[in-house]
Design a protein around this motif. Structure first.
Motif, mmCIF file in Angstrom:
data_model
loop_
_atom_site.group_PDB
_atom_site.id
_atom_site.type_symbol
_atom_site.label_atom_id
_atom_site.label_comp_id
_atom_site.label_asym_id
_atom_site.label_seq_id
_atom_site.Cartn_x
_atom_site.Cartn_y
_atom_site.Cartn_z
ATOM 1 N N ASP A 7 5.339 -2.894 -7.210
ATOM 2 C CA ASP A 7 4.404 -1.773 -7.193
ATOM 3 C C ASP A 7 3.164 -2.189 -6.406
ATOM 4 O O ASP A 7 2.383 -3.044 -6.846
ATOM 5 C CB ASP A 7 4.023 -1.390 -8.631
ATOM 6 N N PRO A 8 2.935 -1.601 -5.206
ATOM 7 C CA PRO A 8 1.794 -2.025 -4.389
ATOM 8 C C PRO A 8 0.449 -1.530 -4.915
ATOM 9 O O PRO A 8 -0.589 -1.951 -4.406
ATOM 10 C CB PRO A 8 2.098 -1.393 -3.025
ATOM 11 N N LYS A 14 -2.074 -5.883 -4.676
ATOM 12 C CA LYS A 14 -2.965 -5.560 -3.568
ATOM 13 C C LYS A 14 -3.613 -6.829 -3.025
ATOM 14 O O LYS A 14 -3.733 -7.012 -1.815
ATOM 15 C CB LYS A 14 -4.045 -4.568 -4.011
ATOM 16 N N PHE A 15 -4.042 -7.696 -3.917
ATOM 17 C CA PHE A 15 -4.675 -8.946 -3.506
ATOM 18 C C PHE A 15 -3.687 -9.835 -2.747
ATOM 19 O O PHE A 15 -4.004 -10.366 -1.678
ATOM 20 C CB PHE A 15 -5.228 -9.693 -4.739
ATOM 21 N N VAL A 16 -2.478 -9.970 -3.274
ATOM 22 C CA VAL A 16 -1.464 -10.818 -2.622
ATOM 23 C C VAL A 16 -1.121 -10.267 -1.238
ATOM 24 O O VAL A 16 -1.021 -11.019 -0.262
ATOM 25 C CB VAL A 16 -0.207 -10.931 -3.510
ATOM 26 N N PHE A 17 -0.938 -8.965 -1.121
ATOM 27 C CA PHE A 17 -0.617 -8.358 0.173
ATOM 28 C C PHE A 17 -1.767 -8.533 1.168
ATOM 29 O O PHE A 17 -1.548 -8.767 2.355
ATOM 30 C CB PHE A 17 -0.279 -6.877 0.024
ATOM 31 N N SER A 18 -3.007 -8.431 0.697
ATOM 32 C CA SER A 18 -4.145 -8.598 1.613
ATOM 33 C C SER A 18 -4.238 -10.049 2.107
ATOM 34 O O SER A 18 -4.536 -10.286 3.276
ATOM 35 C CB SER A 18 -5.450 -8.156 0.947
#
Length: 162
Positions: A7-8, A14-18
């Motif tokens: 779940d994005p 969100k932190f990991v994806f950034s």
């Protein structure tokens, strides 16, 4: 966990994806803008080099040393390629024998047959020539083999003489 999708919208994701994007964007940019255009411009792979075929020794004039030299180099390249193919087939056969152990004769029949056929053909073409052989020696061997085969068959009948 029936649903394995990430779940994005979660704060941790969100932190990991950034963080991932911080490292990934410069690398992706470099690859797409610099590396791929260079590869597209320089499509020369050294391991796929193809030499143009030169006239064979029977097409060369007797007093044309350059043609004879090129035919000899072509012969050496062909012999090297054929020897490496034979080496690969021999390694496949040995690996199959080692892997299958006592069942090797049944399991490795196709590989063994391929190797035996290739080694017979290699010997017909290059056998008994020795290391310093050149294209003239190979051509003479081919000529002598053709004469021998012609003498083994009766003229006009196609029967083999014994």
């Amino acid at each position: 966990m029936a649903d394995d999708k990430v779940d994005p919208d979660l704060p941790y994701n969100k932190f990991v994806f950034s963080v991932f994007k911080i490292f990934d964007r410069p690398v992706t940019y470099f690859k797409e803008q610099i590396v791929e255009p260079l590869h597209a411009r320089n499509k020369h792979y050294y391991y796929h080099r193809r030499f143009r075929r030169v006239p064979t020794i029977d097409e060369c004039e007797v007093d044309e040393p350059l043609c004879i030299f090129e035919a000899n180099e072509q012969f050496r390249r062909d012999r090297s390629v054929d020897a490496n193919i034979l080496k690969i087939l021999r390694n496949r056969k040995m690996e199959c024998m080692m892997y299958n152990g006592p069942n090797a004769p049944q399991k490795c029949e196709k590989v063994t047959e391929d190797y035996e056929k290739a080694s017979t053909n290699w010997f017909i073409k290059y056998g008994d020539l020795g290391a310093p052989a050149n294209v003239v020696h190979a051509f003479m061997k081919q000529k002598h083999r053709m004469i021998w085969e012609r003498r083994q068959i009766e003229q006009g009948t196609g029967k083999v003489l014994h």
